[in-house]
Design a protein around this motif. Structure first.
Motif, PDB file in Angstrom:
ATOM      1  N   GLY A  73     -20.616 -26.727  57.363  1.00  0.00           N
ATOM      2  CA  GLY A  73     -19.292 -26.958  57.932  1.00  0.00           C
ATOM      3  C   GLY A  73     -18.452 -25.701  57.842  1.00  0.00           C
ATOM      4  O   GLY A  73     -18.998 -24.589  57.848  1.00  0.00           O
ATOM      5  N   PRO A  74     -17.148 -25.830  57.731  1.00  0.00           N
ATOM      6  CA  PRO A  74     -16.269 -24.658  57.683  1.00  0.00           C
ATOM      7  C   PRO A  74     -16.372 -23.917  56.367  1.00  0.00           C
ATOM      8  O   PRO A  74     -16.830 -24.457  55.356  1.00  0.00           O
ATOM      9  CB  PRO A  74     -14.876 -25.269  57.856  1.00  0.00           C
ATOM     10  N   ASP A  75     -15.929 -22.673  56.392  1.00  0.00           N
ATOM     11  CA  ASP A  75     -15.871 -21.887  55.153  1.00  0.00           C
ATOM     12  C   ASP A  75     -14.660 -22.271  54.319  1.00  0.00           C
ATOM     13  O   ASP A  75     -14.710 -22.304  53.092  1.00  0.00           O
ATOM     14  CB  ASP A  75     -15.786 -20.391  55.492  1.00  0.00           C
ATOM     15  N   VAL A  76     -13.542 -22.522  55.013  1.00  0.00           N
ATOM     16  CA  VAL A  76     -12.274 -22.861  54.372  1.00  0.00           C
ATOM     17  C   VAL A  76     -11.774 -24.152  54.989  1.00  0.00           C
ATOM     18  O   VAL A  76     -11.899 -24.356  56.203  1.00  0.00           O
ATOM     19  CB  VAL A  76     -11.236 -21.728  54.563  1.00  0.00           C
ATOM     20  N   MET A  77     -11.218 -25.027  54.174  1.00  0.00           N
ATOM     21  CA  MET A  77     -10.782 -26.329  54.680  1.00  0.00           C
ATOM     22  C   MET A  77      -9.477 -26.746  54.012  1.00  0.00           C
ATOM     23  O   MET A  77      -9.203 -26.373  52.865  1.00  0.00           O
ATOM     24  CB  MET A  77     -11.861 -27.384  54.452  1.00  0.00           C
ATOM     25  N   LEU A  78      -8.689 -27.506  54.749  1.00  0.00           N
ATOM     26  CA  LEU A  78      -7.403 -27.984  54.264  1.00  0.00           C
ATOM     27  C   LEU A  78      -7.561 -29.355  53.634  1.00  0.00           C
ATOM     28  O   LEU A  78      -8.316 -30.200  54.139  1.00  0.00           O
ATOM     29  CB  LEU A  78      -6.413 -28.062  55.430  1.00  0.00           C
ATOM     30  N   PHE A  79      -6.818 -29.580  52.531  1.00  0.00           N
ATOM     31  CA  PHE A  79      -6.849 -30.866  51.844  1.00  0.00           C
ATOM     32  C   PHE A  79      -5.443 -31.323  51.507  1.00  0.00           C
ATOM     33  O   PHE A  79      -4.557 -30.500  51.235  1.00  0.00           O
ATOM     34  CB  PHE A  79      -7.627 -30.763  50.520  1.00  0.00           C
ATOM     35  N   ASN A  80      -5.250 -32.636  51.487  1.00  0.00           N
ATOM     36  CA  ASN A  80      -4.106 -33.208  50.798  1.00  0.00           C
ATOM     37  C   ASN A  80      -4.369 -33.120  49.300  1.00  0.00           C
ATOM     38  O   ASN A  80      -5.512 -33.229  48.861  1.00  0.00           O
ATOM     39  CB  ASN A  80      -3.905 -34.675  51.182  1.00  0.00           C
ATOM     40  N   GLY A  81      -3.299 -32.952  48.532  1.00  0.00           N
ATOM     41  CA  GLY A  81      -3.461 -32.956  47.084  1.00  0.00           C
ATOM     42  C   GLY A  81      -3.786 -34.344  46.572  1.00  0.00           C
ATOM     43  O   GLY A  81      -3.546 -35.355  47.233  1.00  0.00           O
TER      44      GLY A  81
ATOM     45  N   LEU B 223     -15.082 -34.269  57.787  1.00  0.00           N
ATOM     46  CA  LEU B 223     -15.336 -33.428  56.621  1.00  0.00           C
ATOM     47  C   LEU B 223     -16.409 -34.057  55.728  1.00  0.00           C
ATOM     48  O   LEU B 223     -17.274 -33.362  55.179  1.00  0.00           O
ATOM     49  CB  LEU B 223     -14.032 -33.222  55.842  1.00  0.00           C
ATOM     50  N   GLY B 224     -16.364 -35.377  55.612  1.00  0.00           N
ATOM     51  CA  GLY B 224     -17.373 -36.066  54.804  1.00  0.00           C
ATOM     52  C   GLY B 224     -18.776 -35.874  55.355  1.00  0.00           C
ATOM     53  O   GLY B 224     -19.739 -35.699  54.594  1.00  0.00           O
ATOM     54  N   THR B 225     -18.890 -35.884  56.672  1.00  0.00           N
ATOM     55  CA  THR B 225     -20.201 -35.652  57.291  1.00  0.00           C
ATOM     56  C   THR B 225     -20.675 -34.222  57.028  1.00  0.00           C
ATOM     57  O   THR B 225     -21.848 -33.987  56.717  1.00  0.00           O
ATOM     58  CB  THR B 225     -20.120 -35.905  58.806  1.00  0.00           C
ATOM     59  N   ALA B 226     -19.747 -33.267  57.144  1.00  0.00           N
ATOM     60  CA  ALA B 226     -20.104 -31.873  56.870  1.00  0.00           C
ATOM     61  C   ALA B 226     -20.579 -31.707  55.430  1.00  0.00           C
ATOM     62  O   ALA B 226     -21.571 -31.026  55.154  1.00  0.00           O
ATOM     63  CB  ALA B 226     -18.895 -30.969  57.142  1.00  0.00           C
ATOM     64  N   ILE B 227     -19.877 -32.356  54.522  1.00  0.00           N
ATOM     65  CA  ILE B 227     -20.253 -32.265  53.110  1.00  0.00           C
ATOM     66  C   ILE B 227     -21.616 -32.897  52.875  1.00  0.00           C
ATOM     67  O   ILE B 227     -22.449 -32.388  52.111  1.00  0.00           O
ATOM     68  CB  ILE B 227     -19.169 -32.929  52.236  1.00  0.00           C
TER      69      ILE B 227
END
Length: 422
Positions: free
Chosen positions: A92-100, A83-87
């Motif tokens: 990258g993806p349109d929607v992504m999951l995160f830990n709070g 995800l860091g590389t995509a950012i």
């Protein structure tokens, strides 16, 4: 009593190097238009989450029948690297999951604030704080995640202790541990710290029994006093419990996921600080232990006047990438991923304690009843307030504390310096 606020060509090459065949495919980046959305997470590939994903996709399809949704399940151990590389490259993806907590707060510059899109359904869900920063909300909570102290009622009975009255003070806890170990041969606490995550559970699981109400509130607000005697006491207990033999042997070489939880599930330990959702939680334990034998207790009082509470926050939540072509469309998918039917399926199949607290969990057993009863008066987990960088440092220091290669005072000095830089 504290009051909780109700309810974190460059791209292709990097992905190939990071995960070989297991990571995201090049075509799994943003749909780039209004007829396709791509979701990255680490849940959609789990069998236990299949019904949840199906319900969410069906809900979204009713509103947007001409839009294709592709879920790409990434390996969790590589997820934030990918995800860091995509950012970094803005693709990258349109929607992504995160830990709070820190995981999402450290990345909000790449996300769309969702406040204008979620206003209508905000009251139905809880634990938005874990996905917010500077007054803006960046993800919708799917689950609640916290750190209950589970205990084995059967071992309590075998030791001659009252299984319905777990220890309320630290001295009683230590005394009870000695009795359990003598009478049953089981260890007192199952602990895995190979990943350095054990200290996070220990801090959040026991912290409300050590910090005063004011200290707890200040910690969550970012005004952390690492030199406080009560904060220091938590880290002293981290080393003392291991030195006294209350933990299983070799905690630093025991993986939390899932070796330490297996120690508890097998009846070889009387207590474990586990999770409310995902793994290492009530439903996992219930596959090996009688659900009626799984109890949940509050943190024992370590500091006189402390108010033990259930430590929890938003567990996981879906966010929208800033580079998506249609933020409103992507936000609609997030709404479907937190629809009531989808969350009900996630609870039923995966045992997740979901963000919609109106879902009936009354038939799940005493452990869930104990968890849910603590939600209203619960507090944010202490470790979730820390940045991912400080959490990484704390993990390394926790291993050194157990090995005796660093003192508590030196560890706290390093943590204070890291926290101040964030």
């Amino acid at each position: 009593m504290r009051q909780r606020v109700l309810w974190s060509a460059v791209l292709v090459a990097a992905l190939t190097l990071a995960g070989c065949g297991s990571a995201s495919r090049p075509e799994s980046s943003s749909g780039g238009g209004t007829d396709r959305l791509v979701v990255w997470d680490w849940k959609s590939g789990d069998d236990a989450a299949a019904a949840y994903i199906d319900e969410a996709k069906a809900d979204f399809a009713e509103k947007h029948p001409d839009v294709t949704v592709e879920f790409v399940a990434q390996p969790f151990d590589q997820y934030y690297t990918l995800l860091g590389t995509a950012i970094q490259v803005g693709k990258g993806p349109d929607v992504m999951l995160f830990n709070g907590g820190g995981q999402i707060r450290d990345r909000v510059d790449a996300l769309v604030p969702l406040d204008s899109y979620i206003a209508g359904g905000r009251d139905r869900l809880v634990s938005w704080d874990a996905f917010s920063k500077d007054g803006k909300t960046y993800a919708s909570p799917v689950t609640l995640q916290g750190h209950p102290i589970y205990y084995n009622k059967k071992l309590y009975e075998q030791a001659g202790l009252d299984p319905d009255r777990p220890p309320a003070t630290w001295s009683d806890f230590v005394s009870g541990c000695a009795t359990i170990m003598e009478k049953t041969g089981a260890t007192c606490v199952a602990l895995g710290n190979k990943e350095g995550a054990g200290i996070q559970f220990f801090l959040s699981g026991l912290g409300s029994g050590a910090l005063t109400d004011r200290e707890y509130d200040d910690w969550i607000a970012g005004n952390r006093n690492w030199t406080s005697p009560n904060v220091k006491r938590v880290f002293e207990l981290w080393t003392e419990t291991d030195g006294a033999g209350l933990n299983n042997k070799g905690a630093n070489s025991t993986a939390m996921f899932n070796d330490s939880f297996a120690i508890f599930s097998s009846g070889k330990a009387a207590h474990v600080i586990g999770l409310m959702s995902d793994v290492g939680h009530w439903k996992d334990f219930g596959e090996f232990l009688d659900p009626d034998d799984i109890g949940v207790m509050r943190a024992p009082v370590i500091t006189a006047g402390a108010t033990p509470s259930l430590p929890y926050d938003g567990g996981i939540g879906y966010a929208v990438a800033k580079w998506t072509a249609d933020p409103k469309l992507a936000a609609d998918l997030v709404r479907s991923l937190t629809s009531r039917d989808a969350l009900a399926a996630f609870y039923a199949d995966a045992g997740a304690i979901v963000s919609d607290t109106s879902i009936d969990v009354s038939k799940a057993g005493p452990a869930v009843s104990g968890i849910v009863s603590g939600i209203e008066s619960g507090e944010p987990a202490l470790h979730v307030a820390l940045s991912s960088r400080t959490l990484d440092l704390m993990g390394r220091l926790s291993q050194q504390l157990l090995s005796g290669s660093v003192t508590v005072d030196e560890a706290l000095r390093q943590l204070a310096a890291s926290d101040q830089e964030d």
